[in-house]
Design a protein around this motif. Structure first.
Motif, PDB file in Angstrom:
ATOM      1  N   GLU A 152       0.832  -1.206   0.000  1.00  0.00           N
ATOM      2  CA  GLU A 152       0.000   0.000   0.000  1.00  0.00           C
ATOM      3  C   GLU A 152       0.864   1.253   0.000  1.00  0.00           C
ATOM      4  OE1 GLU A 152      -3.101   0.767  -0.360  1.00  0.00           O
ATOM      5  OE2 GLU A 152      -4.072  -1.188  -0.187  1.00  0.00           O
ATOM      6  N   GLN A 197       0.593   4.094  -2.846  1.00  0.00           N
ATOM      7  CA  GLN A 197       0.200   5.470  -2.527  1.00  0.00           C
ATOM      8  C   GLN A 197       1.253   6.461  -3.004  1.00  0.00           C
ATOM      9  OE1 GLN A 197      -2.575   6.590  -1.528  1.00  0.00           O
ATOM     10  NE2 GLN A 197      -3.662   4.906  -0.508  1.00  0.00           N
ATOM     11  N   SER A 220      -4.629   3.718  -3.871  1.00  0.00           N
ATOM     12  CA  SER A 220      -4.500   2.469  -3.120  1.00  0.00           C
ATOM     13  C   SER A 220      -4.162   1.329  -4.065  1.00  0.00           C
ATOM     14  CB  SER A 220      -5.813   2.165  -2.399  1.00  0.00           C
ATOM     15  OG  SER A 220      -6.778   1.740  -3.345  1.00  0.00           O
ATOM     16  N   LEU A 221      -3.787   0.196  -3.469  1.00  0.00           N
ATOM     17  CA  LEU A 221      -3.500  -0.987  -4.269  1.00  0.00           C
ATOM     18  C   LEU A 221      -4.708  -1.369  -5.112  1.00  0.00           C
ATOM     19  CD1 LEU A 221      -1.501  -3.571  -2.101  1.00  0.00           C
ATOM     20  CD2 LEU A 221      -0.907  -2.616  -4.331  1.00  0.00           C
TER      21      LEU A 221
END
Lengths: 315, 315
Positions: free
Chosen positions: A120, A124, A130-131
């Motif tokens: 993550e 970011q 986000s993933l």
């Protein structure tokens, strides 16, 4: 004095490794991380020399925003210069998003690579999302690439350690790999972006991926030498069945004089090991060393590759 | 940002490797190959720090002629300075001949190392005599050392490649090893002096030695990173059963900026791999990195070790 080339003697642990594909990342990953911005005609000559030396797969450039990577702002011009040599399924270009893919398609590429993350924190910071959101962003890129009959690779960054999160659990990495492979990518490249991975960790990740149905035939490994582990990790991956290894001619992008050294495994150092083990790659080591000496001259500093320094007498 | 230390995960290929002995060669092999001549008190402090960091075996110096190696001309003063810390069976000193042994005995050493060759070319150039004559020269050195109840190690140089002869046949290396072990030495150190060896070659030599009754329990390995192979070769030797590995703190003696780089495997880079594999050494990596940063300051240039550069932020 001449040391010649290493004497080919097979290792019992690597018997049956008939051929290894070197996935050359020097023109993209290497030059992207060099301080100097190299002229387009020098990049084109670099790619021509790499192909002439026998490297069959060469990632040529990235259609990333010039604001982020000014070193590769000339991706389109480079492909125009290269003509047919820059096309086909063994000349991938990196595309960060749909906009990048649009530019790549305009230039008639035959293969693309997307650049995902296992953590993550890196998603970011590098992708600004986000993933899960990053996978959503990649989905149309991969779908449209497949529709256009392109070969698609997915890089996965931070597969072993992450500068913000520390060691990354193999289950977490495998989750990220699954998400990307589920999009339909042909190949994964497991990146040890900060170079902290060690041999047992490499085995554990490959084993977890195998358990989830992602076999070694769809995996490439991408090790960095920041902690001196790149070649040892590579041989471990070969022992586990991997047959695609990322490397950067001359060790480009891993300048030993810079604090920010990314430490790409040098193609020549990998080749020395493979030739010593009697493993076929089809690459002419001497031609590659000559190319690295020439490129070092263009960049105004010695090549990080140890083999290049040893064989060329540069220091 | 913190990368922490590598996550310990055992490799299936290295299961059962309970403990590895690092044979530290920095103060002798390292400083002997550095341009700068380091003051005796700095050398003594270096040894003290290495021992404090948990290194159990430290080769402290060499009683070679000051005309040949001015860097270690203060061998006697150093041992006087070290006192008890420089004595015992885990503080070997190199002795090139009987004259060197005489000086070492005067200083009450408990262990010595002789420096042999696997090739005629290197014997002629380094020892000024044939291989057979060099063994004759070593015979009284070893006999008198054993009589004095010293522990004796025999280095064998050019075990893989030789700058004048190219790749060295394993039978020839094994002949040289046998001659030295027949003198009564306790341990062999197989030296890849020019760094050209690769993994299969390492296995082949260990296998030939085993066939002749020289088992892995009497063998140490000494790899140089000139072609980037040192750590990969070390892990191969561990897989074959070797449990003694030579390394040089900071990578001393392997300056990446010098043409003459000998490229000693850095103790920190080895430790990173071993810690990652969950293999015990008893050594405090952080203390070693601190020591290398301090020593780099003494030498006025950065440490060649990749781990030191990565963890200390020096470049």
């Amino acid at each position: 004095m001449t040391t010649g080339l290493p004497q080919p003697i097979t290792s019992s642990a690597l018997e049956g490794v008939g051929e290894v594909t070197i996935y050359e990342v020097g023109p993209r990953d290497g030059l992207q991380n060099e301080k100097a911005v190299v002229p387009t005609e020098v990049k084109a000559e670099f790619v021509r020399r790499l192909v002439a030396a026998g490297l069959r797969t060469v990632e040529t450039t990235s259609f990333v925003s010039p604001r982020w990577v000014p070193q590769l702002a000339d991706a389109g011009e480079l492909l125009t210069d290269l003509g047919d040599l820059g096309r086909g399924r063994t000349r991938p270009v990196l595309v960060p998003n749909e906009k990048g893919l649009d530019r790549a398609l305009e230039h008639g590429v035959g293969a693309v690579a997307i650049f995902g993350s296992a953590t993550e924190s890196f998603a970011q910071r590098n992708l600004g999302r986000s993933l899960a959101e990053s996978v959503q962003m990649f989905a149309p890129v991969v779908r449209r690439s497949l529709d256009a009959d392109l070969w698609v690779r997915a890089y996965v960054s931070m597969c072993f350690g992450d500068p913000w999160e520390g060691p990354v659990p193999v289950t977490q990495v495998a989750d990220a790999c699954e998400s990307l492979m589920d999009l339909g990518c042909h190949q994964l490249s497991l990146g040890d972006t900060i170079g902290t991975g060690t041999a047992g960790h490499v085995e554990a990740l490959l084993s977890e991926l195998d358990r989830r149905g992602i076999g070694v035939e769809r995996i490439g490994v991408h090790f960095h030498d920041t902690y001196g582990q790149a070649l040892a990790n590579t041989l471990t991956a070969l022992r586990a069945g991997v047959r695609v290894v990322d490397a950067s001619t001359g060790g480009l992008g891993g300048c030993p004089y810079a604090k920010s050294a990314t430490g790409n495994l040098a193609t020549e150092d990998l080749l020395w090991a493979l030739r010593g083990l009697g493993i076929e790659t089809g690459v002419d080591l001497e031609a590659l060393v000559e190319t690295s000496v020439w490129m070092a001259d263009q960049l105004g500093r010695p090549a990080p590759s140890r083999v290049v320094r040893a064989l060329s007498g540069t220091s």
